[in-house]
Motif scaffolding. Sequence first.
Motif, PDB file in Angstrom:
ATOM      1  N   ASN A  31       0.975  -1.306  -0.008  1.00 44.45           N
ATOM      2  CA  ASN A  31      -0.113   0.055  -0.095  1.00 44.45           C
ATOM      3  C   ASN A  31       0.779   1.266   0.103  1.00 44.45           C
ATOM      4  N   HIS A  32       2.255   1.112   0.123  1.00 48.24           N
ATOM      5  CA  HIS A  32       3.147   2.393   0.282  1.00 48.24           C
ATOM      6  C   HIS A  32       4.265   2.424  -0.569  1.00 48.24           C
ATOM      7  N   LYS A  33       4.788   3.351  -1.072  1.00 51.15           N
ATOM      8  CA  LYS A  33       6.147   3.484  -1.613  1.00 51.15           C
ATOM      9  C   LYS A  33       7.322   3.478  -0.603  1.00 51.15           C
ATOM     10  N   SER A  34       6.868   3.891   0.405  1.00 50.60           N
ATOM     11  CA  SER A  34       8.002   3.801   1.727  1.00 50.60           C
ATOM     12  C   SER A  34       7.123   3.582   2.776  1.00 50.60           C
ATOM     13  N   VAL A  35       7.849   2.763   3.522  1.00 47.38           N
ATOM     14  CA  VAL A  35       7.532   2.127   4.893  1.00 47.38           C
ATOM     15  C   VAL A  35       8.651   2.190   5.879  1.00 47.38           C
ATOM     16  N   ILE A  36       8.373   2.706   7.232  1.00 46.28           N
ATOM     17  CA  ILE A  36       9.126   2.406   8.380  1.00 46.28           C
ATOM     18  C   ILE A  36       8.594   1.467   9.350  1.00 46.28           C
ATOM     19  N   ALA A  37       9.561   1.266  10.273  1.00 46.92           N
ATOM     20  CA  ALA A  37       9.003   0.449  11.560  1.00 46.92           C
ATOM     21  C   ALA A  37       9.436   0.547  12.584  1.00 46.92           C
ATOM     22  N   CYS A  38       8.791   0.195  13.566  1.00 43.72           N
ATOM     23  CA  CYS A  38       9.258   0.420  15.002  1.00 43.72           C
ATOM     24  C   CYS A  38       8.940  -1.022  16.066  1.00 43.72           C
ATOM     25  N   TYR A  39       9.826  -1.054  17.082  1.00 44.13           N
ATOM     26  CA  TYR A  39       9.637  -2.089  18.075  1.00 44.13           C
ATOM     27  C   TYR A  39       9.871  -1.416  19.418  1.00 44.13           C
ATOM     28  N   CYS A  40       9.161  -1.748  20.409  1.00 44.09           N
ATOM     29  CA  CYS A  40       9.219  -1.012  21.805  1.00 44.09           C
ATOM     30  C   CYS A  40       9.688  -2.206  22.674  1.00 44.09           C
ATOM     31  N   PHE A  41      10.622  -1.986  23.289  1.00 44.46           N
ATOM     32  CA  PHE A  41      10.983  -2.693  24.681  1.00 44.46           C
ATOM     33  C   PHE A  41      10.253  -2.267  25.614  1.00 44.46           C
ATOM     34  N   ASP A  42       8.880  -2.550  25.716  1.00 45.16           N
ATOM     35  CA  ASP A  42       8.060  -1.823  26.881  1.00 45.16           C
ATOM     36  C   ASP A  42       8.477  -2.063  28.264  1.00 45.16           C
ATOM     37  N   PRO A  43       8.864  -0.914  28.766  1.00 42.85           N
ATOM     38  CA  PRO A  43       9.182  -1.146  30.252  1.00 42.85           C
ATOM     39  C   PRO A  43       8.269  -2.079  31.153  1.00 42.85           C
ATOM     40  N   LYS A  44       6.923  -2.154  30.771  1.00 44.04           N
ATOM     41  CA  LYS A  44       6.091  -2.754  31.633  1.00 44.04           C
ATOM     42  C   LYS A  44       6.368  -4.280  31.394  1.00 44.04           C
ATOM     43  N   HIS A  45       6.947  -4.800  30.642  1.00 47.30           N
ATOM     44  CA  HIS A  45       7.203  -5.974  30.224  1.00 47.30           C
ATOM     45  C   HIS A  45       8.395  -6.563  31.312  1.00 47.30           C
ATOM     46  N   TYR A  46       9.109  -5.682  31.976  1.00 45.40           N
ATOM     47  CA  TYR A  46      10.100  -5.840  32.693  1.00 45.40           C
ATOM     48  C   TYR A  46      10.117  -5.569  34.141  1.00 45.40           C
ATOM     49  N   GLU A  47       8.761  -5.414  34.476  1.00 47.55           N
ATOM     50  CA  GLU A  47       8.300  -4.910  35.765  1.00 47.55           C
ATOM     51  C   GLU A  47       7.836  -6.205  36.677  1.00 47.55           C
ATOM     52  N   ILE A  48       7.623  -5.865  37.853  1.00 49.23           N
ATOM     53  CA  ILE A  48       7.170  -7.269  38.827  1.00 49.23           C
ATOM     54  C   ILE A  48       5.572  -7.309  38.683  1.00 49.23           C
ATOM     55  N   SER A  49       5.285  -8.246  38.363  1.00 52.54           N
ATOM     56  CA  SER A  49       3.835  -8.595  38.220  1.00 52.54           C
ATOM     57  C   SER A  49       3.052  -8.775  39.692  1.00 52.54           C
ATOM     58  N   SER A  50       1.674  -8.852  39.674  1.00 48.76           N
ATOM     59  CA  SER A  50       1.060  -8.804  40.938  1.00 48.76           C
ATOM     60  C   SER A  50       1.352 -10.141  41.773  1.00 48.76           C
ATOM     61  N   PHE A  51       2.010 -11.402  40.920  1.00 42.88           N
ATOM     62  CA  PHE A  51       2.346 -12.634  41.528  1.00 42.88           C
ATOM     63  C   PHE A  51       3.640 -12.611  42.084  1.00 42.88           C
ATOM     64  N   GLY A  52       4.382 -11.385  42.047  1.00 42.74           N
ATOM     65  CA  GLY A  52       5.714 -11.186  42.667  1.00 42.74           C
ATOM     66  C   GLY A  52       6.857 -11.603  41.985  1.00 42.74           C
ATOM     67  N   PHE A  53       6.691 -11.871  40.387  1.00 42.57           N
ATOM     68  CA  PHE A  53       7.743 -12.281  39.474  1.00 42.57           C
ATOM     69  C   PHE A  53       7.998 -11.079  38.688  1.00 42.57           C
ATOM     70  N   LYS A  54       9.234 -11.011  37.940  1.00 42.98           N
ATOM     71  CA  LYS A  54       9.482 -10.083  36.767  1.00 42.98           C
ATOM     72  C   LYS A  54       8.653 -10.763  35.700  1.00 42.98           C
ATOM     73  N   LYS A  55       7.786  -9.693  34.794  1.00 37.77           N
ATOM     74  CA  LYS A  55       7.235 -10.398  33.866  1.00 37.77           C
ATOM     75  C   LYS A  55       7.946 -11.079  32.677  1.00 37.77           C
ATOM     76  N   THR A  56       9.125 -10.463  32.494  1.00 37.56           N
ATOM     77  CA  THR A  56      10.241 -11.186  31.792  1.00 37.56           C
ATOM     78  C   THR A  56      11.638 -11.288  32.448  1.00 37.56           C
ATOM     79  N   GLU A  57      12.130 -12.572  32.199  1.00 35.92           N
ATOM     80  CA  GLU A  57      13.426 -12.706  32.963  1.00 35.92           C
ATOM     81  C   GLU A  57      14.677 -12.701  31.741  1.00 35.92           C
ATOM     82  N   LYS A  58      15.869 -13.133  32.282  1.00 38.68           N
ATOM     83  CA  LYS A  58      16.858 -12.535  31.163  1.00 38.68           C
ATOM     84  C   LYS A  58      17.218 -13.671  30.225  1.00 38.68           C
ATOM     85  N   TYR A  59      16.690 -14.783  30.001  1.00 39.39           N
ATOM     86  CA  TYR A  59      16.577 -15.678  29.144  1.00 39.39           C
ATOM     87  C   TYR A  59      15.772 -15.504  27.905  1.00 39.39           C
ATOM     88  N   ARG A  60      14.642 -14.836  28.043  1.00 42.70           N
ATOM     89  CA  ARG A  60      13.686 -14.590  27.132  1.00 42.70           C
ATOM     90  C   ARG A  60      14.006 -13.250  26.411  1.00 42.70           C
TER      91      ARG A  60
END
Length: 436
Positions: A31-60
Motif C-alpha cells: 500500500n505504500h512506496k515507503s515504509v518505516i517500522a518500530c519495536y518497543c521494549f516496553d518497560p511494563k514487560h520488565y516490571e514485577i507482576s502482581s504474583f511477585g515475579f518479573k514479567k520477563t527474565e533474562k533468558y527471553r
Amino acid sequence: MQEKQNENGLVWFRNDLRVHDNAVLASAIKNHKSVIACYCFDPKHYEISSFGFKKTEKYRAQFLIDTIKELKANLKHLNIELFVYSKTPEAVISTLIEKHNITSIYLQKEWTSEEVKVLEDTKSSVDDHVKFHEYYDQFLYHPEDINMSFSEIPKVFTVFRKNVEKYSSIRISEENDSLKKIEGLENDTHIPQLDDLGFDSFEVHPKSAFPFKGGETSALDRLNDYFFETKKLGFYKKTRNGLIGTDFSSKFSPWLANGSISARTIYWKIREFEENHLKNESTYWLIFELIWRDYFKYVSLKHENDIFKIGGILRKDYEWKSSERQVKKWINGETRSAFVNANMIELKKTGWMSNRGRQNVASFFAKELFLDWRIGAAYFETMLIDYDVHSNYGNWMYVAGVGNDPRDRKFNVDLQAKRYDSNGKFQQIWLQEMLF
C-alpha cells in the motif's frame, strides 16, 4: 484498502518479528512506496507482576534482543528502517507519525487484555486521521478459514482438530519486494543490551536443551537442520517426550512465540519433507502440535479474560492455596519429587523445560500441592524463552482441571520419572546443579 502512494506507512512490530511470510508487513509494502517500522521494549514487560515475579527474565530478554537485531538487518534489505525504543508504544508512536508523515499503522491483531490496553492507549495518543490496520497473522488456520465463529470453538481439542483438518485450508505465504528508500532518514535509536533492561549478562548453560539464538535466520537454520540435514523430523513422534539434548523435539516454540517464524512456514516445509523424503506418523505429529497451538489461541479468543481467572474457562471453584514457602520450594527444586526438582532447576538455569517436564511440574503444583495455578503460570511467563500467552495459560488451565481437559487427570510424577527417565540421567544432570 489501497492507500495513497505518496504517504508513508508504519509497521508496528509486536509478536510478529520476521520478514518472511508476514501479512502485516506485506500489506504495508503493498500500500505504500515507503515504509518505516518500530519495536518497543516496553518497560511494563520488565516490571514485577502482581504474583511477585518479573514479567520477563533474562533468558527471553536476550532471545528477544537477538531477534530484534536480526529483524533490523533483514528489514534494511527491504529499505525499511526499524526504530527501536525502550519506552511504551503510546509514548513514542505519535512522535514517529508526526515526524515521518505516517497515515497508516500496520500491526498484528492481539486480543488479550494487556495488549488490548496498550493498543487503546496508543490510539488515544495519535490523531484521528491515522488509520490502524490489524491482521490476524499468528495462526496455522486463519480465523476466516475455519468455518466456525469464535463462540463455536469446541470444548474438546479433538473436535476442533477434525473440523479444521477436514474443512479448512492453510494459506500460502507471500514474498515481499523491496521498497523505495526514504532519503535522508535519520535513526538514532538503539537496540538495548541486557544491562539496559536491568539484567546481568550470562553464558548459555553447557547442558541447555535450547542453546539457540533468537531471530528469523536462526529459526530457518533450525528448521533446515531438523528437517533436511539430520531428518530428525522423521522420528519426531518417537523422541518428542525426551528430556536431554537439542534434538528430541523440534524446539521451534521460542521462534514461534515471538513470531520469528510462522506456523505456515513450518507446515509447508513439512509438506516439502513429506514429498521429497518421508511421510509418516512423525511428520503428521508436528502438524498435530501446531494445531494444538492454534487451538489455545482460539480458546482465548472465545473465552477472553477467563483464561486468567482462578476458575478458568470452566469457572470451577477449587480450594486453591498460595503458600509462599511451598511456591519457593517448587521454584528452587526442593519438593519431595526428584523428577519435579530436576525440571525446575533446568528451567531456572536455562529458561527451557521439555513438554513432558512442564506437564509434570504443573500437575504437581496444582494437583498435589493444590497451589493457585495462576502463580505457576506467572512463573512460567517469567522464565520461559518460549512463553506464549495463549499456550501458557491454556496448558496451565488444562492440567489444573479448569480448562479443556474433559478427564481432569493428574500426573503421577513418580511413574512418569520411571517411564521417561528410567536410568535417572536427566535427574542426575540437573540435581547436581543444586550444589553450585
